[in-house]
Design an enzyme around this catalytic site. Sequence first.
Site, PDB file in Angstrom:
ATOM      1  N   ASN A  82      37.395  14.427  23.581  1.00  0.00           N
ATOM      2  CA  ASN A  82      38.268  13.243  23.713  1.00  0.00           C
ATOM      3  C   ASN A  82      39.590  13.610  24.398  1.00  0.00           C
ATOM      4  OD1 ASN A  82      39.698  14.614  21.808  1.00  0.00           O
ATOM      5  ND2 ASN A  82      39.708  12.998  20.272  1.00  0.00           N
ATOM      6  N   ILE A 118      37.727  27.720  23.087  1.00  0.00           N
ATOM      7  CA  ILE A 118      36.460  28.432  22.865  1.00  0.00           C
ATOM      8  C   ILE A 118      35.284  27.618  23.404  1.00  0.00           C
ATOM      9  CG2 ILE A 118      35.003  29.554  21.114  1.00  0.00           C
ATOM     10  CD1 ILE A 118      37.668  29.745  19.421  1.00  0.00           C
ATOM     11  N   PHE A 143      32.730  22.425  18.345  1.00  0.00           N
ATOM     12  CA  PHE A 143      34.012  23.145  18.389  1.00  0.00           C
ATOM     13  C   PHE A 143      35.200  22.247  18.045  1.00  0.00           C
ATOM     14  CE2 PHE A 143      31.206  25.194  21.463  1.00  0.00           C
ATOM     15  CZ  PHE A 143      31.379  26.534  21.190  1.00  0.00           C
ATOM     16  N   ARG A 145      55.720  34.060   7.385  1.00  0.00           N
ATOM     17  CA  ARG A 145      55.204  32.694   7.564  1.00  0.00           C
ATOM     18  C   ARG A 145      54.342  32.368   6.343  1.00  0.00           C
ATOM     19  NH1 ARG A 145      51.557  31.510  12.834  1.00  0.00           N
ATOM     20  NH2 ARG A 145      50.064  32.760  11.655  1.00  0.00           N
ATOM     21  N   PHE A 171      56.841  37.666  12.148  1.00  0.00           N
ATOM     22  CA  PHE A 171      56.931  36.988  10.854  1.00  0.00           C
ATOM     23  C   PHE A 171      56.740  37.978   9.701  1.00  0.00           C
ATOM     24  CE2 PHE A 171      55.152  33.030  13.196  1.00  0.00           C
ATOM     25  CZ  PHE A 171      56.423  32.695  13.636  1.00  0.00           C
ATOM     26  N   ASN A 192      40.358  14.000  11.042  1.00  0.00           N
ATOM     27  CA  ASN A 192      39.706  14.476  12.264  1.00  0.00           C
ATOM     28  C   ASN A 192      38.610  15.499  11.972  1.00  0.00           C
ATOM     29  OD1 ASN A 192      39.602  14.624  15.249  1.00  0.00           O
ATOM     30  ND2 ASN A 192      40.158  16.752  14.859  1.00  0.00           N
ATOM     31  N   TYR A 241      43.889  23.257   6.532  1.00  0.00           N
ATOM     32  CA  TYR A 241      42.966  23.557   7.638  1.00  0.00           C
ATOM     33  C   TYR A 241      41.732  24.291   7.110  1.00  0.00           C
ATOM     34  CZ  TYR A 241      40.921  26.232  11.433  1.00  0.00           C
ATOM     35  OH  TYR A 241      40.028  26.819  12.292  1.00  0.00           O
TER      36      TYR A 241
HETATM   37  N1  UDP Z   1      52.732  36.055  14.279  1.00  0.00           N
HETATM   38  C1  UDP Z   1      54.044  36.491  14.443  1.00  0.00           C
HETATM   39  N2  UDP Z   1      54.844  35.779  15.297  1.00  0.00           N
HETATM   40  C2  UDP Z   1      54.430  34.663  15.965  1.00  0.00           C
HETATM   41  C3  UDP Z   1      53.084  34.239  15.791  1.00  0.00           C
HETATM   42  C4  UDP Z   1      52.281  34.970  14.934  1.00  0.00           C
HETATM   43  O1  UDP Z   1      54.471  37.479  13.860  1.00  0.00           O
HETATM   44  O2  UDP Z   1      55.223  34.064  16.703  1.00  0.00           O
HETATM   45  C5  UDP Z   1      51.837  36.814  13.392  1.00  0.00           C
HETATM   46  C6  UDP Z   1      51.269  35.997  12.241  1.00  0.00           C
HETATM   47  O3  UDP Z   1      52.119  36.055  11.136  1.00  0.00           O
HETATM   48  C7  UDP Z   1      49.932  36.684  11.997  1.00  0.00           C
HETATM   49  C8  UDP Z   1      49.532  37.221  13.371  1.00  0.00           C
HETATM   50  O4  UDP Z   1      50.730  37.219  14.157  1.00  0.00           O
HETATM   51  O5  UDP Z   1      50.096  37.766  11.134  1.00  0.00           O
HETATM   52  C9  UDP Z   1      48.504  36.359  14.077  1.00  0.00           C
HETATM   53  O6  UDP Z   1      48.942  35.024  14.028  1.00  0.00           O
HETATM   54  P1  UDP Z   1      48.264  33.873  14.889  1.00  0.00           P
HETATM   55  O7  UDP Z   1      49.094  32.633  14.680  1.00  0.00           O
HETATM   56  O8  UDP Z   1      48.082  34.341  16.284  1.00  0.00           O
HETATM   57  O9  UDP Z   1      46.821  33.713  14.258  1.00  0.00           O
HETATM   58  P2  UDP Z   1      46.368  33.427  12.746  1.00  0.00           P
HETATM   59  O10 UDP Z   1      46.163  34.781  12.112  1.00  0.00           O
HETATM   60  O11 UDP Z   1      47.398  32.605  12.074  1.00  0.00           O
HETATM   61  O12 UDP Z   1      45.067  32.700  12.923  1.00  0.00           O
END
Ligand code: UDP
Length: 325
Positions: free
Chosen positions: A33, A13, A73, A282, A208, A92, A141
């Site tokens: 960096n 970004i 950023f 996830r 996921f 960080n 995070y």
């Molecule tokens: N996602 C998924 N498979 C992947 C990566 C992400 O199904 O390999 C899903 C994740 O569970 C979320 C959406 O895609 O619902 C967006 O995930 P991403 O990691 O892109 O961004 P986040 O929402 O975590 O910032």
Amino acid sequence: MNTILVVGAAGYIGSHTLRDLKERKYNTVALDNLSEGHLEALCGGVLENIDLADTEGLNNIFKKYNIDAVMHFAAYAYVGESVINPRKYYQNNVLCTFNLLNAMLENNVHNIVFSSTCAIYGNPVYTPIDEKHPQSPVNPYGNTKYIIEKMLADYKKAYGLKYIALRYFNAAGARESAEIGESHNTETHLIPLVLQTLTGKKQCIDIFGDDYDTPDGTCIRDYIHVNDLADAHRLAVEHLMNNKGSEVINLGTGKGHSVKEIISVCESVAGKRAPYKVTARREGDPASLVASNCVARDLLGWEPKYTDIKDIIRTAWNWERNRKY
Ligand code: UDP
């Protein structure tokens, strides 16, 4: 003309915002960096290769240039990694921002635009999510960004710091010309991973979880084009320079798309099928995150130019097919 210090200028970004500022003839100083960023993302521009942990080096930057405002950023931003290695994130994200804010104050610089995140809200209790939504991050995070927002508010009260915290939803896409784009050392984001399945770099995309309480069972996110984020940063810094107040502002399109929808739009943009399989959920993924963007519209006069997800994915696909880094 004002001079803007862009911290994390070689990241995804940061580099898009830097290009936008340069095209609009702002004076800029690019700092990174290169721990996550890419030198190529600066397209030949000058880089101050400084780590924010180096307080002396940082102070020298403020002495060397006549900085009017900072855009910050630089941060680690992998949710999963932050759960496994929170120390890295507090070190960080929090400590380095602490150094940056102190260097600003010591050098009489009072304006900062900060990259915050919708992860600050945690699991939504209502949607679309506005800025008044309760804040309860569910991972380290998000906690680091939450702490930094608190620091900004306290520094404002005590030292007259002026800030805009921009809470991004899901950044996506690339510049139309595709000379820069999204490139992470470890890619975890949905759109680049689906597109890499379409170029053959990756065999199959994992979904996921498909048992969420959403129309097709997969998670819904608000994908915002990186150029629209860059626009918002420019408007935010102008807002500060015009002596308007400190603000906290969501940045999203206000539209949500499910994982299955994203896969299908990627397939239609690329003109081929992406093999996928459904795997476990996830950890820490809320079912749906969609922004209310009224504050950005009202306070900054901002409006997303990329309102069709197909357009956003088209720019990401142009980049993915011709990646330079
Ligand atoms: N996602 C998924 N498979 C992947 C990566 C992400 O199904 O390999 C899903 C994740 O569970 C979320 C959406 O895609 O619902 C967006 O995930 P991403 O990691 O892109 O961004 P986040 O929402 O975590 O910032």
